[in-house]
Write a protein that holds these residues in place. Structure first.
Motif, PDB file in Angstrom:
ATOM      1  N   LYS A  50       0.965  -1.067  -0.113  1.00  0.00           N
ATOM      2  CA  LYS A  50       0.025  -0.052  -0.080  1.00  0.00           C
ATOM      3  C   LYS A  50       0.885   1.273   0.089  1.00  0.00           C
TER       4      LYS A  50
ATOM      5  N   GLU B  89       1.405  -5.235   4.258  1.00  0.00           N
ATOM      6  CA  GLU B  89       1.051  -6.030   5.409  1.00  0.00           C
ATOM      7  C   GLU B  89       0.468  -7.424   4.851  1.00  0.00           C
ATOM      8  N   GLU B  90      -0.104  -8.042   5.957  1.00  0.00           N
ATOM      9  CA  GLU B  90      -0.464  -9.433   5.839  1.00  0.00           C
ATOM     10  C   GLU B  90      -1.835  -9.353   5.118  1.00  0.00           C
TER      11      GLU B  90
ATOM     12  N   LEU C 227      -5.487 -10.246   4.472  1.00  0.00           N
ATOM     13  CA  LEU C 227      -6.902 -10.841   5.399  1.00  0.00           C
ATOM     14  C   LEU C 227      -7.832 -11.326   4.502  1.00  0.00           C
TER      15      LEU C 227
ATOM     16  N   GLU D 179     -16.060  -7.632   3.448  1.00  0.00           N
ATOM     17  CA  GLU D 179     -15.336  -6.369   3.722  1.00  0.00           C
ATOM     18  C   GLU D 179     -16.630  -5.610   4.255  1.00  0.00           C
TER      19      GLU D 179
ATOM     20  N   GLU E 212      -8.249   0.005   6.915  1.00  0.00           N
ATOM     21  CA  GLU E 212      -7.785   1.250   6.678  1.00  0.00           C
ATOM     22  C   GLU E 212      -8.805   2.255   7.276  1.00  0.00           C
TER      23      GLU E 212
HETATM   24  P1  AMP Z   1      -7.434   0.039   1.700  1.00  0.00           P
HETATM   25  O1  AMP Z   1      -7.417   1.384   0.884  1.00  0.00           O
HETATM   26  O2  AMP Z   1      -6.381  -0.030   2.787  1.00  0.00           O
HETATM   27  O3  AMP Z   1      -8.852   0.025   2.458  1.00  0.00           O
HETATM   28  O4  AMP Z   1      -7.372  -0.857   0.593  1.00  0.00           O
HETATM   29  C1  AMP Z   1      -8.442  -0.930  -0.233  1.00  0.00           C
HETATM   30  C2  AMP Z   1      -9.021  -2.305  -0.623  1.00  0.00           C
HETATM   31  O5  AMP Z   1      -7.924  -3.389  -0.775  1.00  0.00           O
HETATM   32  C3  AMP Z   1      -9.886  -2.637   0.707  1.00  0.00           C
HETATM   33  O6  AMP Z   1     -11.030  -2.368   0.427  1.00  0.00           O
HETATM   34  C4  AMP Z   1      -9.489  -4.276   0.586  1.00  0.00           C
HETATM   35  O7  AMP Z   1     -10.648  -4.716  -0.332  1.00  0.00           O
HETATM   36  C5  AMP Z   1      -8.180  -4.429  -0.012  1.00  0.00           C
HETATM   37  N1  AMP Z   1      -7.207  -4.852   0.958  1.00  0.00           N
HETATM   38  C6  AMP Z   1      -6.536  -3.469   1.807  1.00  0.00           C
HETATM   39  N2  AMP Z   1      -5.743  -4.226   2.714  1.00  0.00           N
HETATM   40  C7  AMP Z   1      -5.991  -5.617   2.707  1.00  0.00           C
HETATM   41  C8  AMP Z   1      -5.488  -6.765   3.553  1.00  0.00           C
HETATM   42  N3  AMP Z   1      -4.459  -6.707   4.236  1.00  0.00           N
HETATM   43  N4  AMP Z   1      -5.797  -7.847   2.845  1.00  0.00           N
HETATM   44  C9  AMP Z   1      -6.777  -8.023   2.018  1.00  0.00           C
HETATM   45  N5  AMP Z   1      -7.262  -7.218   1.246  1.00  0.00           N
HETATM   46  C10 AMP Z   1      -6.824  -5.877   1.620  1.00  0.00           C
END
Ligand code: AMP
Ligand code: GLY
Length: 427
Positions: free
Chosen positions: A145, A187-188, A190, A194, A285
């Motif tokens: 990210k 990151e790990e 997950l 959601e 997030e």
């Molecule tokens: P974020 O902007 O960090 O919410 O990431 C955007 C999308 O990526 C999220 O809504 C998830 O669908 C996916 N995502 C983010 N972090 C992870 C994670 N650690 N494991 C799996 N999917 C993730």
């Protein structure tokens, strides 16, 4: 006393907010900066960009704006709330320091680690080689990210270490996200469904909105790259009371308390994206503002006056406000330009919105549109947010997809499975 309200932003979220604000009995006049053509009958469009904090401040002082409502993340990250408050203006949203929970993923991950808030294991990197070595050590699947703001596109969920190393090269070497990608969180991975949690906070009390669900990938079934969001539903009925309590007790309350303790009291709307893993809810997030397109579903369901809600947050009397919601469910389908979230064409004529809105329960919010030679044309990746409010999620989905069928433009792209997963989990 009636109020002059300034709404900052110009996407589908802001169209939905403007639609709701325009219904307020407390409203004298609504200004929208910069807004978009879809909102022109809801308020006066002001040609000031959402990130032009100085321009917005001068405008708000000149027009004696009583309340400013901020839609997008960027002005919050730039400190619009601090600047407006310094000038004695009333504004809904978190301070720059509090908004950092969204603007810097590195900050938010470190805050979560410090206060034991459940989230994926992670490490922060500012250099390519150590980041690559960490990827190889951890193995795939793994998530890479950009730490800064990247319009929802800065996250790579990688199935192989090669993919992850390529993503790191894109950020560190090709600088596809500019400064937003010079610090990277790895990151790990997950697993699980959601959900989007939205929490109003005035620094003293908080209030949880009904749960919403976004669909992030561009293609059905979680396939393809991440987008800003391809469609939402609210409420999400398969989350149990116990799970919601868990989210409130282990995530919401500790996060608000942590921010306060760090001298970053959060007033406004905090939006944790949460993965419902087999080991319980974990934060993906934090956002420091309403979700887009969650808001397009929320505004169809919110009964209480949004001006009153913003005023209550600013005056720290959220705890005594009774916030009410329509029964039933809302569904929002995003119509995007072919190619989004990568390159796409603009300027394609859009037809059929009026016909879509003739269907009872349907409202179409505009995101990436403009008028050209007297015609409504596409002007962005996410073009329209087609929403329906109905007595049940099943009906809301059906109605929203009926409305989608009435609308056309060259390259019209949408997911056919918005809300489908939630329906299955409930039945
Ligand atoms: P974020 O902007 O960090 O919410 O990431 C955007 C999308 O990526 C999220 O809504 C998830 O669908 C996916 N995502 C983010 N972090 C992870 C994670 N650690 N494991 C799996 N999917 C993730
Ligand atoms: N819908 C996700 C977001 O607004 O970040």
């Amino acid at each position: 006393m009636k109020k002059k309200v300034l709404l900052v932003g110009g996407g589908g979220r802001e169209h939905a907010l403007a639609w709701k604000l325009a219904q307020s009995p407390l409203l004298e006049k609504l200004y929208i900066a910069p807004g978009n053509v879809g909102m022109k009958n809801l308020g006066e469009l002001v040609p000031i960009k959402a990130n032009d904090i100085k321009g917005l401040l001068v405008f708000a002082l000149e027009k004696k704006i009583d309340l400013t409502f901020v839609g997008p993340d960027e002005p919050l990250a730039l400190g619009i709330v601090d600047e407006f408050q310094k000038a004695g203006l009333r504004i809904f949203g978190p301070s720059r320091a509090a908004a950092e929970i969204e603007a810097s993923k590195a900050f938010s991950k470190e805050l979560m680690a410090k206060y034991n808030i459940p989230t994926a294991q992670f490490k922060v990197f500012t250099e390519l080689e150590p980041a690559k070595a960490y990827v190889r050590e951890m193995g795939a699947p793994i998530v890479v990210k950009a730490s800064g703001l990247a319009l929802g596109k800065g996250v790579f969920v990688c199935n192989t270490t090669n993919e992850a190393e390529a993503a790191l090269e894109e950020m560190f070497v090709n600088k596809i996200f500019g400064a937003a990608g010079t610090e990277v969180v790895i990151e790990e991975f997950l697993d699980g469904p959601e959900i989007s949690i939205h929490v109003l906070s005035d620094g003293i009390s908080h209030y949880l909105l009904p749960i919403a669900q976004d669909h992030k990938t561009v293609f059905e079934g979680g396939k393809g790259p991440n987008t800003g969001g391809m469609g939402t539903i609210a409420p999400v009925q398969w989350v149990t009371k116990e799970q919601l309590t868990d989210i409130e007790e282990r995530i919401v309350k500790p996060t608000l308390a942590a921010l306060k303790k760090e001298g970053r009291e959060f007033c406004g709307l905090l939006f944790p994206g949460i993965m419902m893993t087999a080991k319980g809810p974990k934060v993906l997030e934090f956002n420091a503002r309403f979700g887009d397109p969650e808001t397009e579903s929320y505004m169809r369901l919110l009964k209480t006056d949004l001006v009153e809600i913003a005023e209550a947050c600013i005056d720290k009397r959220l705890g005594s406000l009774n916030i009410e919601w329509e029964s039933g469910a809302a569904c929002c389908i995003i119509l995007a330009s072919a190619g989004y979230p990568s390159a796409f064409n603009k300027g394609k004529e859009i037809t059929g919105i009026e016909n879509a809105e003739k269907i009872p329960g349907v409202v179409v919010f505009q995101a990436g549109t403009e008028m050209k030679d007297g015609k409504l044309v596409t002007n962005g990746g996410r073009v329209l947010a087609v929403t329906a409010h109905e007595g049940s999620l099943e009906l809301a989905r059906l109605t929203a997809y009926q409305a989608v069928d009435k609308i056309n433009f060259l390259g019209k792209t949408f997911r056919t499975d918005i809300g489908k997963g939630s329906l299955k989990l409930v039945s």
